[in-house]
Design a protein around this motif. Structure first.
Motif, PDB file in Angstrom:
ATOM      1  N   ALA A 123       0.816  -1.216   0.000  1.00 30.29           N
ATOM      2  CA  ALA A 123       0.000   0.000   0.000  1.00 30.29           C
ATOM      3  C   ALA A 123       0.848   1.264   0.000  1.00 30.29           C
ATOM      4  CB  ALA A 123      -0.930  -0.005   1.209  1.00 30.29           C
ATOM      5  N   ASP A 124       1.914   1.273   0.802  1.00 31.09           N
ATOM      6  CA  ASP A 124       2.673   2.507   1.013  1.00 31.09           C
ATOM      7  C   ASP A 124       3.903   2.635   0.127  1.00 31.09           C
ATOM      8  OD1 ASP A 124       0.812   3.041   2.963  1.00 31.09           O
ATOM      9  OD2 ASP A 124       2.083   2.386   4.630  1.00 31.09           O
ATOM     10  N   HIS A 125       4.506   1.525  -0.256  1.00 33.94           N
ATOM     11  CA  HIS A 125       5.723   1.549  -1.077  1.00 33.94           C
ATOM     12  C   HIS A 125       5.619   0.504  -2.179  1.00 33.94           C
ATOM     13  CE1 HIS A 125       7.543   4.223   1.835  1.00 33.94           C
ATOM     14  NE2 HIS A 125       7.302   3.350   2.800  1.00 33.94           N
ATOM     15  N   PRO A 126       4.673   0.667  -3.103  1.00 36.87           N
ATOM     16  CA  PRO A 126       4.450  -0.366  -4.123  1.00 36.87           C
ATOM     17  C   PRO A 126       5.662  -0.643  -5.007  1.00 36.87           C
ATOM     18  CG  PRO A 126       3.250   1.654  -4.658  1.00 36.87           C
ATOM     19  CD  PRO A 126       3.741   1.801  -3.247  1.00 36.87           C
ATOM     20  N   ALA A 127       6.428   0.398  -5.344  1.00 41.56           N
ATOM     21  CA  ALA A 127       7.594   0.179  -6.204  1.00 41.56           C
ATOM     22  C   ALA A 127       8.650  -0.652  -5.480  1.00 41.56           C
ATOM     23  CB  ALA A 127       8.183   1.516  -6.653  1.00 41.56           C
ATOM     24  N   ALA A 128       8.897  -0.327  -4.217  1.00 42.87           N
ATOM     25  CA  ALA A 128       9.860  -1.104  -3.435  1.00 42.87           C
ATOM     26  C   ALA A 128       9.382  -2.539  -3.264  1.00 42.87           C
ATOM     27  CB  ALA A 128      10.078  -0.455  -2.067  1.00 42.87           C
ATOM     28  N   PHE A 129       8.086  -2.709  -3.045  1.00 36.32           N
ATOM     29  CA  PHE A 129       7.548  -4.066  -2.898  1.00 36.32           C
ATOM     30  C   PHE A 129       7.776  -4.881  -4.163  1.00 36.32           C
ATOM     31  CE2 PHE A 129       4.077  -7.114  -3.424  1.00 36.32           C
ATOM     32  CZ  PHE A 129       4.296  -7.909  -2.312  1.00 36.32           C
ATOM     33  N   GLN A 130       7.536  -4.284  -5.306  1.00 36.28           N
ATOM     34  CA  GLN A 130       7.740  -5.003  -6.559  1.00 36.28           C
ATOM     35  C   GLN A 130       9.206  -5.376  -6.754  1.00 36.28           C
ATOM     36  OE1 GLN A 130       5.478  -6.256  -8.591  1.00 36.28           O
ATOM     37  NE2 GLN A 130       3.885  -5.465  -7.225  1.00 36.28           N
ATOM     38  N   ARG A 131      10.106  -4.483  -6.356  1.00 38.87           N
ATOM     39  CA  ARG A 131      11.537  -4.809  -6.463  1.00 38.87           C
ATOM     40  C   ARG A 131      11.903  -5.951  -5.510  1.00 38.87           C
ATOM     41  NH1 ARG A 131      11.886   0.913  -6.645  1.00 38.87           N
ATOM     42  NH2 ARG A 131      12.576   0.997  -4.466  1.00 38.87           N
ATOM     43  N   LEU A 132      11.347  -5.913  -4.301  1.00 32.52           N
ATOM     44  CA  LEU A 132      11.634  -6.976  -3.340  1.00 32.52           C
ATOM     45  C   LEU A 132      11.121  -8.325  -3.827  1.00 32.52           C
ATOM     46  CD1 LEU A 132      10.794  -5.087  -0.028  1.00 32.52           C
ATOM     47  CD2 LEU A 132      13.054  -5.907  -0.720  1.00 32.52           C
ATOM     48  N   MET A 133       9.995  -8.320  -4.531  1.00 35.01           N
ATOM     49  CA  MET A 133       9.433  -9.576  -5.035  1.00 35.01           C
ATOM     50  C   MET A 133      10.283 -10.194  -6.149  1.00 35.01           C
ATOM     51  SD  MET A 133       6.886 -10.564  -3.265  1.00 35.01           S
ATOM     52  CE  MET A 133       6.246 -11.838  -4.351  1.00 35.01           C
ATOM     53  N   LYS A 134      11.263  -9.444  -6.627  1.00 36.85           N
ATOM     54  CA  LYS A 134      12.191  -9.959  -7.632  1.00 36.85           C
ATOM     55  C   LYS A 134      13.587 -10.184  -7.052  1.00 36.85           C
ATOM     56  CE  LYS A 134       9.738  -7.471 -11.308  1.00 36.85           C
ATOM     57  NZ  LYS A 134       9.836  -6.394 -12.326  1.00 36.85           N
ATOM     58  N   PHE A 135      13.737  -9.976  -5.736  1.00 34.16           N
ATOM     59  CA  PHE A 135      15.060 -10.076  -5.103  1.00 34.16           C
ATOM     60  C   PHE A 135      15.402 -11.530  -4.817  1.00 34.16           C
ATOM     61  CE2 PHE A 135      18.097 -10.152  -1.690  1.00 34.16           C
ATOM     62  CZ  PHE A 135      18.946  -9.080  -1.958  1.00 34.16           C
ATOM     63  N   GLY A 136      16.619 -11.897  -5.158  1.00 33.85           N
ATOM     64  CA  GLY A 136      17.106 -13.224  -4.812  1.00 33.85           C
ATOM     65  C   GLY A 136      16.438 -14.336  -5.593  1.00 33.85           C
ATOM     66  N   ALA A 137      16.590 -15.547  -5.077  1.00 34.83           N
ATOM     67  CA  ALA A 137      16.038 -16.723  -5.754  1.00 34.83           C
ATOM     68  C   ALA A 137      14.637 -17.070  -5.271  1.00 34.83           C
ATOM     69  CB  ALA A 137      16.960 -17.919  -5.531  1.00 34.83           C
ATOM     70  N   TYR A 138      14.352 -16.761  -3.996  1.00 32.81           N
ATOM     71  CA  TYR A 138      13.064 -17.110  -3.403  1.00 32.81           C
ATOM     72  C   TYR A 138      12.558 -15.936  -2.574  1.00 32.81           C
ATOM     73  CZ  TYR A 138      14.952 -21.756  -4.375  1.00 32.81           C
ATOM     74  OH  TYR A 138      15.530 -22.843  -4.986  1.00 32.81           O
ATOM     75  N   GLN A 139      11.255 -15.701  -2.647  1.00 31.13           N
ATOM     76  CA  GLN A 139      10.613 -14.684  -1.829  1.00 31.13           C
ATOM     77  C   GLN A 139       9.403 -15.334  -1.150  1.00 31.13           C
ATOM     78  OE1 GLN A 139      10.351 -14.207  -5.382  1.00 31.13           O
ATOM     79  NE2 GLN A 139      12.548 -13.742  -5.405  1.00 31.13           N
ATOM     80  N   ARG A 140       9.192 -14.994   0.111  1.00 29.54           N
ATOM     81  CA  ARG A 140       8.039 -15.531   0.836  1.00 29.54           C
ATOM     82  C   ARG A 140       7.423 -14.416   1.650  1.00 29.54           C
ATOM     83  NH1 ARG A 140       7.048 -18.678   5.792  1.00 29.54           N
ATOM     84  NH2 ARG A 140       5.205 -19.961   5.408  1.00 29.54           N
ATOM     85  N   LEU A 141       6.112 -14.265   1.548  1.00 29.81           N
ATOM     86  CA  LEU A 141       5.409 -13.271   2.353  1.00 29.81           C
ATOM     87  C   LEU A 141       5.178 -13.861   3.739  1.00 29.81           C
ATOM     88  CD1 LEU A 141       2.792 -11.915  -0.218  1.00 29.81           C
ATOM     89  CD2 LEU A 141       5.195 -11.297   0.093  1.00 29.81           C
ATOM     90  N   THR A 142       5.669 -13.161   4.744  1.00 27.72           N
ATOM     91  CA  THR A 142       5.643 -13.688   6.104  1.00 27.72           C
ATOM     92  C   THR A 142       5.141 -12.623   7.074  1.00 27.72           C
ATOM     93  OG1 THR A 142       7.983 -13.072   6.303  1.00 27.72           O
ATOM     94  CG2 THR A 142       7.501 -15.362   5.740  1.00 27.72           C
ATOM     95  N   TYR A 143       4.993 -13.022   8.332  1.00 26.93           N
ATOM     96  CA  TYR A 143       4.528 -12.110   9.374  1.00 26.93           C
ATOM     97  C   TYR A 143       5.231 -12.441  10.680  1.00 26.93           C
ATOM     98  CZ  TYR A 143       0.818 -10.682   6.199  1.00 26.93           C
ATOM     99  OH  TYR A 143       0.128 -10.191   5.115  1.00 26.93           O
ATOM    100  N   ASP A 144       5.245 -11.453  11.569  1.00 25.19           N
ATOM    101  CA  ASP A 144       5.652 -11.659  12.951  1.00 25.19           C
ATOM    102  C   ASP A 144       7.154 -11.968  13.071  1.00 25.19           C
ATOM    103  OD1 ASP A 144       2.890 -11.299  13.352  1.00 25.19           O
ATOM    104  OD2 ASP A 144       2.539 -13.447  13.174  1.00 25.19           O
ATOM    105  N   CYS A 145       7.537 -12.589  14.177  1.00 23.86           N
ATOM    106  CA  CYS A 145       8.955 -12.667  14.526  1.00 23.86           C
ATOM    107  C   CYS A 145       9.673 -13.912  14.031  1.00 23.86           C
ATOM    108  CB  CYS A 145       9.107 -12.580  16.041  1.00 23.86           C
ATOM    109  SG  CYS A 145       8.244 -13.909  16.948  1.00 23.86           S
ATOM    110  N   TYR A 146       8.954 -14.951  13.638  1.00 20.69           N
ATOM    111  CA  TYR A 146       9.627 -16.211  13.354  1.00 20.69           C
ATOM    112  C   TYR A 146      10.634 -16.138  12.206  1.00 20.69           C
ATOM    113  CZ  TYR A 146      10.228 -21.287  13.530  1.00 20.69           C
ATOM    114  OH  TYR A 146      10.755 -22.551  13.677  1.00 20.69           O
ATOM    115  N   PRO A 147      10.418 -15.313  11.165  1.00 16.97           N
ATOM    116  CA  PRO A 147      11.444 -15.221  10.125  1.00 16.97           C
ATOM    117  C   PRO A 147      12.815 -14.810  10.652  1.00 16.97           C
ATOM    118  CG  PRO A 147       9.392 -14.318   9.304  1.00 16.97           C
ATOM    119  CD  PRO A 147       9.193 -14.585  10.768  1.00 16.97           C
ATOM    120  N   TYR A 148      12.853 -13.995  11.712  1.00 16.96           N
ATOM    121  CA  TYR A 148      14.149 -13.616  12.289  1.00 16.96           C
ATOM    122  C   TYR A 148      14.819 -14.820  12.959  1.00 16.96           C
ATOM    123  CZ  TYR A 148      12.588  -8.852  11.462  1.00 16.96           C
ATOM    124  OH  TYR A 148      12.143  -7.698  10.866  1.00 16.96           O
TER     125      TYR A 148
END
Length: 262
Positions: free
Chosen positions: A165-190
Protein backbone atom coordinates in the motif's frame (compact mmCIF):
# COMPACT_ATOMS: atom_id res chain seq x y z
CA UNK A 1 25.06 -3.61 42.99
CA UNK A 2 27.81 -5.08 40.83
CA UNK A 3 27.59 -4.86 37.07
CA UNK A 4 25.58 -7.74 35.61
CA UNK A 5 27.10 -9.53 32.64
CA UNK A 6 25.47 -9.81 29.25
CA UNK A 7 25.44 -13.59 29.64
CA UNK A 8 23.54 -13.25 32.91
CA UNK A 9 21.08 -10.84 31.32
CA UNK A 10 20.44 -13.36 28.54
CA UNK A 11 19.86 -16.13 31.05
CA UNK A 12 17.50 -13.89 33.03
CA UNK A 13 15.53 -13.14 29.86
CA UNK A 14 15.39 -16.85 29.10
CA UNK A 15 14.13 -17.55 32.61
CA UNK A 16 11.39 -14.91 32.77
CA UNK A 17 10.01 -15.84 29.35
CA UNK A 18 10.04 -19.54 30.23
CA UNK A 19 8.10 -18.81 33.41
CA UNK A 20 5.45 -16.89 31.43
CA UNK A 21 4.79 -19.55 28.78
CA UNK A 22 1.76 -20.92 30.60
CA UNK A 23 -0.15 -17.66 30.14
CA UNK A 24 -0.57 -17.68 26.34
CA UNK A 25 -0.76 -21.46 26.10
CA UNK A 26 -3.76 -21.77 28.39
CA UNK A 27 -5.70 -19.47 26.07
CA UNK A 28 -4.30 -20.78 22.78
CA UNK A 29 -7.00 -22.36 20.57
CA UNK A 30 -9.48 -21.83 23.42
CA UNK A 31 -12.47 -19.54 23.64
CA UNK A 32 -11.58 -15.91 24.35
CA UNK A 33 -12.76 -12.48 23.26
CA UNK A 34 -10.80 -10.24 20.92
CA UNK A 35 -10.78 -6.47 21.31
CA UNK A 36 -9.58 -3.79 18.93
CA UNK A 37 -7.00 -1.24 20.12
CA UNK A 38 -6.95 2.37 18.99
CA UNK A 39 -4.77 1.44 16.00
CA UNK A 40 -7.29 -1.30 15.08
CA UNK A 41 -4.84 -4.08 15.96
CA UNK A 42 -6.30 -6.97 17.98
CA UNK A 43 -5.61 -7.64 21.65
CA UNK A 44 -6.73 -10.45 23.93
CA UNK A 45 -6.67 -11.36 27.60
CA UNK A 46 -3.67 -13.56 26.76
CA UNK A 47 -1.64 -10.51 25.63
CA UNK A 48 -2.41 -8.67 28.85
CA UNK A 49 -1.91 -11.57 31.25
CA UNK A 50 1.34 -12.59 29.58
CA UNK A 51 2.79 -9.10 29.75
CA UNK A 52 1.68 -8.75 33.37
CA UNK A 53 3.52 -11.97 34.22
CA UNK A 54 6.65 -10.82 32.39
CA UNK A 55 6.64 -7.41 34.07
CA UNK A 56 6.13 -8.90 37.50
CA UNK A 57 9.01 -11.34 37.06
CA UNK A 58 11.35 -8.64 35.72
CA UNK A 59 10.48 -6.15 38.48
CA UNK A 60 10.99 -8.80 41.18
CA UNK A 61 14.42 -9.69 39.83
CA UNK A 62 15.60 -6.23 38.69
CA UNK A 63 13.66 -3.51 40.55
CA UNK A 64 16.10 -0.84 39.34
CA UNK A 65 15.63 -1.63 35.63
CA UNK A 66 13.22 0.18 33.30
CA UNK A 67 10.65 -1.53 31.11
CA UNK A 68 8.69 -0.96 27.92
CA UNK A 69 5.83 -3.25 26.95
CA UNK A 70 3.20 -3.29 24.24
CA UNK A 71 0.19 -3.46 26.52
CA UNK A 72 1.15 -1.53 29.67
CA UNK A 73 3.48 1.20 28.46
CA UNK A 74 6.83 2.27 29.83
CA UNK A 75 8.60 3.30 33.00
CA UNK A 76 12.19 4.17 33.69
CA UNK A 77 13.33 4.47 30.08
CA UNK A 78 16.16 6.73 31.26
CA UNK A 79 17.72 3.94 33.34
CA UNK A 80 20.91 2.13 32.33
CA UNK A 81 19.10 -1.18 31.80
CA UNK A 82 15.70 -1.29 30.12
CA UNK A 83 13.65 -4.38 29.26
CA UNK A 84 11.50 -4.35 26.13
CA UNK A 85 8.76 -6.97 25.94
CA UNK A 86 6.12 -8.07 23.44
CA UNK A 87 3.98 -10.68 25.21
CA UNK A 88 2.43 -12.07 22.02
CA UNK A 89 4.12 -10.99 18.83
CA UNK A 90 1.57 -11.98 16.23
CA UNK A 91 -1.82 -11.69 17.90
CA UNK A 92 -3.48 -12.35 14.53
CA UNK A 93 -1.58 -15.63 14.37
CA UNK A 94 -2.59 -16.39 17.96
CA UNK A 95 -6.31 -15.75 17.49
CA UNK A 96 -6.38 -17.76 14.27
CA UNK A 97 -4.77 -20.80 15.90
CA UNK A 98 -1.47 -20.49 14.05
CA UNK A 99 1.56 -21.62 16.10
CA UNK A 100 3.75 -18.84 14.66
CA UNK A 101 3.14 -16.29 17.42
CA UNK A 102 6.11 -15.45 19.61
CA UNK A 103 7.12 -13.94 22.94
CA UNK A 104 9.83 -11.31 22.56
CA UNK A 105 12.15 -9.86 25.17
CA UNK A 106 15.19 -7.59 24.88
CA UNK A 107 17.48 -6.05 27.44
CA UNK A 108 18.95 -2.66 26.54
CA UNK A 109 22.13 -1.35 28.14
CA UNK A 110 22.54 2.40 27.69
CA UNK A 111 19.96 2.22 24.89
CA UNK A 112 21.60 -0.61 22.94
CA UNK A 113 19.97 -4.06 22.72
CA UNK A 114 22.55 -6.49 24.14
CA UNK A 115 20.46 -9.58 24.89
CA UNK A 116 17.32 -10.90 23.22
CA UNK A 117 14.88 -13.79 23.27
CA UNK A 118 12.53 -15.05 20.56
CA UNK A 119 10.40 -17.66 22.31
CA UNK A 120 7.82 -19.64 20.32
CA UNK A 121 5.45 -21.09 22.94
CA UNK A 122 3.32 -23.27 20.64
CA UNK A 123 6.38 -24.62 18.81
CA UNK A 124 8.34 -25.28 22.00
CA UNK A 125 11.36 -23.39 20.67
CA UNK A 126 13.46 -20.65 22.23
CA UNK A 127 16.04 -18.59 20.34
CA UNK A 128 18.44 -16.49 22.39
CA UNK A 129 21.32 -14.22 21.55
CA UNK A 130 23.65 -11.77 23.22
CA UNK A 131 26.62 -9.66 22.25
CA UNK A 132 29.83 -11.63 22.73
CA UNK A 133 27.91 -14.76 23.77
CA UNK A 134 26.45 -16.09 20.52
CA UNK A 135 23.01 -17.28 19.50
CA UNK A 136 21.32 -20.58 20.20
CA UNK A 137 18.11 -22.52 19.74
CA UNK A 138 17.21 -24.34 22.93
CA UNK A 139 20.86 -24.34 23.97
CA UNK A 140 22.29 -25.49 20.62
CA UNK A 141 24.47 -22.86 18.92
CA UNK A 142 23.10 -21.45 15.66
CA UNK A 143 24.49 -19.19 12.96
CA UNK A 144 23.33 -17.41 9.85
CA UNK A 145 23.92 -19.17 6.57
CA UNK A 146 27.16 -18.35 4.79
CA UNK A 147 28.27 -18.34 1.15
CA UNK A 148 24.93 -17.26 -0.34
CA UNK A 149 25.01 -14.46 -2.90
CA UNK A 150 22.20 -11.88 -3.12
CA UNK A 151 21.06 -13.55 -6.36
CA UNK A 152 20.59 -16.88 -4.56
CA UNK A 153 19.08 -15.50 -1.34
CA UNK A 154 15.83 -16.60 0.29
CA UNK A 155 14.01 -13.41 1.33
CA UNK A 156 11.14 -13.14 3.81
CA UNK A 157 8.96 -10.06 3.27
CA UNK A 158 7.10 -9.18 6.46
CA UNK A 159 4.00 -6.97 6.61
CA UNK A 160 3.45 -7.17 2.85
CA UNK A 161 0.03 -5.50 3.03
CA UNK A 162 1.51 -2.27 4.37
CA UNK A 163 4.45 -2.41 2.00
CA UNK A 164 2.21 -2.91 -1.04
CA UNK A 165 0.00 0.00 0.00
CA UNK A 166 2.67 2.51 1.01
CA UNK A 167 5.72 1.55 -1.08
CA UNK A 168 4.45 -0.37 -4.12
CA UNK A 169 7.59 0.18 -6.20
CA UNK A 170 9.86 -1.10 -3.43
CA UNK A 171 7.55 -4.07 -2.90
CA UNK A 172 7.74 -5.00 -6.56
CA UNK A 173 11.54 -4.81 -6.46
CA UNK A 174 11.63 -6.98 -3.34
CA UNK A 175 9.43 -9.58 -5.04
CA UNK A 176 12.19 -9.96 -7.63
CA UNK A 177 15.06 -10.08 -5.10
CA UNK A 178 17.11 -13.22 -4.81
CA UNK A 179 16.04 -16.72 -5.75
CA UNK A 180 13.06 -17.11 -3.40
CA UNK A 181 10.61 -14.68 -1.83
CA UNK A 182 8.04 -15.53 0.84
CA UNK A 183 5.41 -13.27 2.35
CA UNK A 184 5.64 -13.69 6.10
CA UNK A 185 4.53 -12.11 9.37
CA UNK A 186 5.65 -11.66 12.95
CA UNK A 187 8.96 -12.67 14.53
CA UNK A 188 9.63 -16.21 13.35
CA UNK A 189 11.44 -15.22 10.12
CA UNK A 190 14.15 -13.62 12.29
CA UNK A 191 14.58 -16.91 14.14
CA UNK A 192 14.83 -18.67 10.77
CA UNK A 193 17.45 -16.14 9.66
CA UNK A 194 19.53 -16.65 12.80
CA UNK A 195 19.16 -20.41 12.44
CA UNK A 196 20.37 -20.50 8.84
CA UNK A 197 17.09 -21.43 7.16
CA UNK A 198 16.56 -18.14 5.27
CA UNK A 199 18.93 -15.37 4.23
CA UNK A 200 17.09 -12.10 4.79
CA UNK A 201 14.04 -10.36 6.24
CA UNK A 202 12.57 -7.00 5.25
CA UNK A 203 10.02 -5.56 7.64
CA UNK A 204 7.80 -2.52 7.90
CA UNK A 205 5.74 -0.47 10.36
CA UNK A 206 7.10 -2.05 13.53
CA UNK A 207 7.28 -0.83 17.11
CA UNK A 208 10.38 -1.05 19.36
CA UNK A 209 9.01 -4.13 21.13
CA UNK A 210 8.71 -5.82 17.72
CA UNK A 211 12.25 -5.24 16.47
CA UNK A 212 14.61 -4.64 19.41
CA UNK A 213 14.37 -8.19 20.85
CA UNK A 214 15.40 -9.77 17.54
CA UNK A 215 18.49 -7.58 17.11
CA UNK A 216 20.83 -9.47 19.50
CA UNK A 217 19.65 -12.85 18.20
CA UNK A 218 20.42 -11.94 14.59
CA UNK A 219 23.68 -10.10 15.30
CA UNK A 220 25.07 -12.77 17.64
CA UNK A 221 24.34 -15.35 14.91
CA UNK A 222 26.57 -13.36 12.54
CA UNK A 223 23.85 -11.42 10.76
CA UNK A 224 23.32 -7.73 10.06
CA UNK A 225 20.17 -5.86 11.07
CA UNK A 226 19.45 -2.12 10.69
CA UNK A 227 16.78 0.30 9.59
CA UNK A 228 16.22 0.95 5.87
CA UNK A 229 18.95 3.59 5.92
CA UNK A 230 21.52 1.21 7.36
CA UNK A 231 21.43 2.81 10.82
CA UNK A 232 21.37 0.87 14.10
CA UNK A 233 17.94 0.09 15.52
CA UNK A 234 17.02 2.05 18.64
CA UNK A 235 13.92 3.03 20.59
CA UNK A 236 13.57 5.97 18.19
CA UNK A 237 13.81 4.03 14.90
CA UNK A 238 10.95 4.36 12.41
CA UNK A 239 10.00 0.68 12.34
CA UNK A 240 11.45 -0.23 8.94
CA UNK A 241 13.92 -3.09 9.20
CA UNK A 242 16.39 -4.89 6.93
CA UNK A 243 18.06 -8.03 8.31
CA UNK A 244 20.41 -10.31 6.41
CA UNK A 245 22.83 -13.17 6.84
CA UNK A 246 25.72 -11.23 5.34
CA UNK A 247 26.94 -7.70 4.69
CA UNK A 248 26.66 -8.37 0.95
CA UNK A 249 22.98 -9.37 1.05
CA UNK A 250 22.20 -6.55 3.47
CA UNK A 251 23.79 -3.94 1.20
CA UNK A 252 21.88 -5.27 -1.81
CA UNK A 253 18.61 -5.02 0.10
CA UNK A 254 19.35 -1.45 1.19
CA UNK A 255 19.82 -0.57 -2.47
CA UNK A 256 16.53 -2.31 -3.26
CA UNK A 257 14.50 -0.24 -0.77
CA UNK A 258 16.36 3.00 -1.49
CA UNK A 259 14.04 5.77 -2.64
CA UNK A 260 11.24 4.57 -0.33
CA UNK A 261 12.36 6.44 2.77
CA UNK A 262 10.09 9.48 2.68
Amino acid sequence: MSEISVADLLQAARDVTAAAIAEPLRHYRAGFSVEQKADESPVTIADRETEAALRQAIAARFPDHGILGEEYGSEGLDRKFVWVVDPIDGTKSFISGSPLFGMLTAVLRAGKPVAGIIRMPALGECYGGAAGVGSDRDGTPIACRRGVTPEKAFLCINEANGLMADHPAAFQRLMKFGAYQRLTYDCYPYAQLAGGQVDAVVDYNLQPYDYLPVVPVVEAAGGVITDWQGQPLTLESDGRVVAAASVEIHAALLRTVAGSLS
